[in-house]
Design a protein around this motif. Structure first.
Motif, short mmCIF file in Angstrom:
data_model
loop_
_atom_site.label_atom_id
_atom_site.label_comp_id
_atom_site.label_asym_id
_atom_site.label_seq_id
_atom_site.Cartn_x
_atom_site.Cartn_y
_atom_site.Cartn_z
N ARG A 93 -14.39 -9.69 3.45
CA ARG A 93 -14.80 -9.14 2.41
C ARG A 93 -14.32 -9.73 1.00
NH1 ARG A 93 -11.08 -4.33 4.11
NH2 ARG A 93 -11.07 -5.38 6.02
N ASP A 107 -6.85 -10.73 6.12
CA ASP A 107 -7.92 -9.61 6.43
C ASP A 107 -9.17 -9.69 5.88
OD1 ASP A 107 -8.81 -7.35 7.71
OD2 ASP A 107 -8.11 -5.95 6.12
N ASP A 114 0.95 -1.24 0.27
CA ASP A 114 -0.20 -0.04 0.09
C ASP A 114 0.74 1.20 -0.03
OD1 ASP A 114 -2.33 1.57 0.14
OD2 ASP A 114 -2.84 0.87 2.19
N ARG A 122 -11.16 -13.67 9.79
CA ARG A 122 -9.92 -12.85 9.20
C ARG A 122 -8.91 -13.51 8.70
NH1 ARG A 122 -8.75 -7.81 11.40
NH2 ARG A 122 -9.94 -8.24 13.39
N HIS A 161 -0.64 2.98 10.98
CA HIS A 161 -1.71 2.76 9.82
C HIS A 161 -3.20 2.19 10.30
CE1 HIS A 161 -3.22 1.12 5.79
NE2 HIS A 161 -3.47 -0.05 6.44
N ASN A 162 -3.21 1.93 11.47
CA ASN A 162 -4.65 1.58 12.20
C ASN A 162 -5.20 2.91 12.54
OD1 ASN A 162 -3.96 -0.95 11.48
ND2 ASN A 162 -3.58 -1.65 13.49
N THR A 184 -3.37 -7.29 1.45
CA THR A 184 -3.35 -8.17 2.84
C THR A 184 -3.70 -9.50 2.64
OG1 THR A 184 -5.66 -7.27 3.21
CG2 THR A 184 -3.98 -6.09 4.18
N GLU A 231 -8.39 1.88 9.83
CA GLU A 231 -8.41 0.62 9.54
C GLU A 231 -7.81 -0.13 10.77
OE1 GLU A 231 -8.36 -0.87 5.12
OE2 GLU A 231 -6.67 0.49 5.53
N ASP A 232 -7.71 -1.42 10.71
CA ASP A 232 -7.14 -2.19 11.85
C ASP A 232 -6.33 -3.42 11.27
OD1 ASP A 232 -9.03 -4.23 10.91
OD2 ASP A 232 -9.65 -4.64 12.97
N ASN A 233 -5.61 -3.31 10.23
CA ASN A 233 -5.01 -4.48 9.31
C ASN A 233 -3.75 -4.35 9.04
OD1 ASN A 233 -5.24 -2.45 7.44
ND2 ASN A 233 -6.60 -3.75 5.95
#
Lengths: 138, 138, 138
Positions: free
Chosen positions: C127, C124, B54, C15, C81-82, C47, C85-87
């Motif tokens: 989705r 992650d 990313d 996850r 980064h979180n 991810t 998001e939390d990834n």
């Protein structure tokens, strides 16, 4: 398009060892007759790696220590995989070092930087194993 | 089969830096005229990486901290490789992040997911270094 | 030169999960009609991983624990980064396991060692995501 392949065989007497296979890969590229293309070199076993790094014995001992710290072999009982086998940590070391390299062929040669050398990295030796060199191009 | 290559040059002023090279790789793919094929992008130096992740500055600082934890630069004396040099940890960071990426070319474009960006990862900068972009296909 | 591609779609409910995609990749290679060439399989999301290792459930649980130790998800606040998001840790796990594999095609088949199996590694999930299979050769 041309294609050519050869297997490289190894029988490492220790659990771990790094072997410089650059001269052997160069020979296969020469035999292939490919002038412009790609050369894939991969371990065919899942407790071994093919990687590119420096051919320097100090670095190799550093790498072995470092991998042992990140993925310790002992105690073997810490890993669920180690019921019939004892090589779970070898599977992990191979994930860090990678399965394969893809190298460009330009003008019939490996298109390498000044210090790039290809290694077969054995993490669970004392048996016969092989790597694949596959060349495609023209 | 077509093939085309270009070198990308870097002279990072710090020890570590991540540089987004996606626009440069796109240009090389365009110049190659390849519509369907593969694009190899690799560091030509063994203390640098090419990787896809990313383009988010928070993540990049997380990655730098994380790599420092897994392969600490200091104390340099902990590594056998650090006799004349001080870059053993840079060789290790490169193993985690990888040497190369292979990207599909479809319809003349990098066949990418929504967030994929290609980075040159320098772990031992302050000198001139290069990466290779090699395109093959038709 | 022939080329062929297909996307593989995933919607993992947890996850993390490792999914054996070898049969799907074999089908794509068969459809491609390529007898000699290369097959690239890569995650299209940053991810997730595509990697080759053993299809053994004990090893998979070892790998999950090991990745969690090297790149812990919790506390999520430790990563810059979180924010939205939390990834962040998922991005790191993907660096260890790798984005892609390149597999040789020989005689119309994946040129594999005895235990090599291709996995999609989700870090992650929950989705919709996809991987790319790109085949080139003749």
């Amino acid at each position: 398009m041309k294609s050519y392949k050869e297997y490289l065989w190894f029988e490492v007497t220790k659990r771990q060892e790094f072997i410089n296979i650059t001269p052997k890969v160069r020979e296969v590229v020469k035999k292939s007759g490919v002038k412009e293309g790609l050369c894939l070199v991969n371990a065919m076993h899942i407790t071994a790696s093919v990687f590119i790094n420096d051919d320097e014995s100090g670095l190799h001992s550093d790498l072995e220590k470092w991998l042992e710290k990140l993925a310790p072999h002992e105690p073997v009982s810490q890993y669920a995989h180690n019921k019939a086998e004892d090589n779970a940590a070898a599977h992990m070391k191979r994930e860090i070092m990678g399965r394969e390299v893809v190298v460009a062929i330009s003008d019939g040669e490996l298109d390498f930087g000044p210090w790039e050398q290809i290694f077969y990295g054995e993490f669970d030796g004392r048996r016969k194993k092989k790597a694949l060199v596959k060349v495609i191009g023209e």
